[in-house]
Scaffold this active site. Structure first.
Site: not given
Ligand code: IPE
Ligand code: IPE
Ligand code: MG
Length: 269
Positions: A48, A96
């Site tokens: 993340d 996502n």
């Molecule tokens: C979890 O991260 C999913 C992945 C890392 C693929 P998210 O960024 O989607 O989770 P939340 O929204 O912070 O809970």
């Molecule tokens: C993790 O990084 C990757 C995916 C969930 C696809 P994020 O896209 O959630 O990035 P942040 O957490 O918003 O910084």
């Molecule tokens: Mg994230």
């Protein structure tokens, strides 16, 4: 024409060189300590923080995701080095998929490239790594599904290491599709409701034959599971680290394993 030498090397200050040397020594020491202890049989990672990393470094969002993908390629070396046999990374949750279409499109391009690249990666064949995708792949565009098929097909006989990419994955959806499959077997008279047990449910999850994760590691400072491996994480150890995924250093990774080794797992006993 310029008289600059070709590819001039950036000069490093003494402070920077010393800090680097100290970091390398710490890494080396931690690595040898870790190698003497129990390595998680199955490590699961919630990668993340890509977008926050991009924002903090003045990069485009897509560059954050790209750096994240490159970090994953690097992580594979670290796992091999410590002898970690099963790795599952959370690349995309079912939630996502509801992000804006442009971002989802960018991610799908990166996944396509990533599955194709890993399938042709000499490390994968040298170390006999089986690559699999976990999740509702029918929700992914054809080009990603095709790249997944290519990677799974090319590595299907590998049996030394297991590299799983949770993509279009949701823990609740995982459990739901298992319930549906078992319900169909009950309906066909092949299974009695009383015979449904934990092993049967586990065998119907995307993770089927994989051991439950021993350690779930999340970057970015968020301390939650975000719908990852809900059933499988019943007794997993959790480790949270503040670093944003693309900025993860080998030292952070080694610290997580080292911390895990110092824990006492009790399983309710
Ligand atoms: C979890 O991260 C999913 C992945 C890392 C693929 P998210 O960024 O989607 O989770 P939340 O929204 O912070 O809970
Ligand atoms: C993790 O990084 C990757 C995916 C969930 C696809 P994020 O896209 O959630 O990035 P942040 O957490 O918003 O910084
Ligand atoms: Mg994230």
């Amino acid at each position: 024409m310029s008289s600059d030498p070709p590819n001039p090397r950036p000069r490093r200050g003494l402070g920077e060189t010393l800090a680097q040397a100290a970091g390398d020594a710490m890494e080396q020491r931690l690595l040898s300590q870790i190698q003497g202890g129990p390595i998680p049989r199955h490590l699961a990672i919630i990668m993340d923080g890509n977008r926050r990393f991009a924002r903090g470094h003045g990069l485009l969002r897509v560059e954050g995701h790209l750096r994240g993908k490159e970090k994953l390629e690097e992580l594979l070396n670290w796992c091999l080095e410590v002898g970690l046999r099963t790795l599952t990374v959370y690349a995309l949750s079912t939630e996502n998929l509801t992000r804006d279409t442009e971002e989802v499109h960018e991610l799908m391009d990166l996944f396509t490239e990533s599955f194709r690249k890993i399938a042709d990666d000499p490390r994968v064949h040298r170390h006999r790594i089986r690559v699999r995708a976990l999740g509702s792949r029918e929700r992914l565009p054809a080009r990603v599904q095709e790249a997944i098929r290519y990677a799974e097909e090319r590595t299907r006989d590998h049996d030394q290491y297991f590299y799983n990419v949770a993509i279009a994955y949701g823990g609740r959806e995982d459990i739901l599709q298992a319930i549906r499959a078992i319900a169909r077997e009950v309906e066909q008279g092949r299974v009695k409701p009383e015979a449904i047990d934990e092993a049967m449910v586990s065998n119907h999850l995307y993770t089927q034959d994989l051991p439950d994760p021993d350690l779930i590691f999340r970057t970015s400072g968020e301390e939650r599971i975000s719908n990852f491996l809900l059933w499988q994480s019943a007794y997993a150890e959790l480790y949270f680290c503040d670093v944003l995924w693309p900025g993860l250093r080998k030292l952070d990774f080694l610290r997580a394993i080292h911390d895990y080794q110092r824990r006492q797992r009790r399983y309710g006993a």
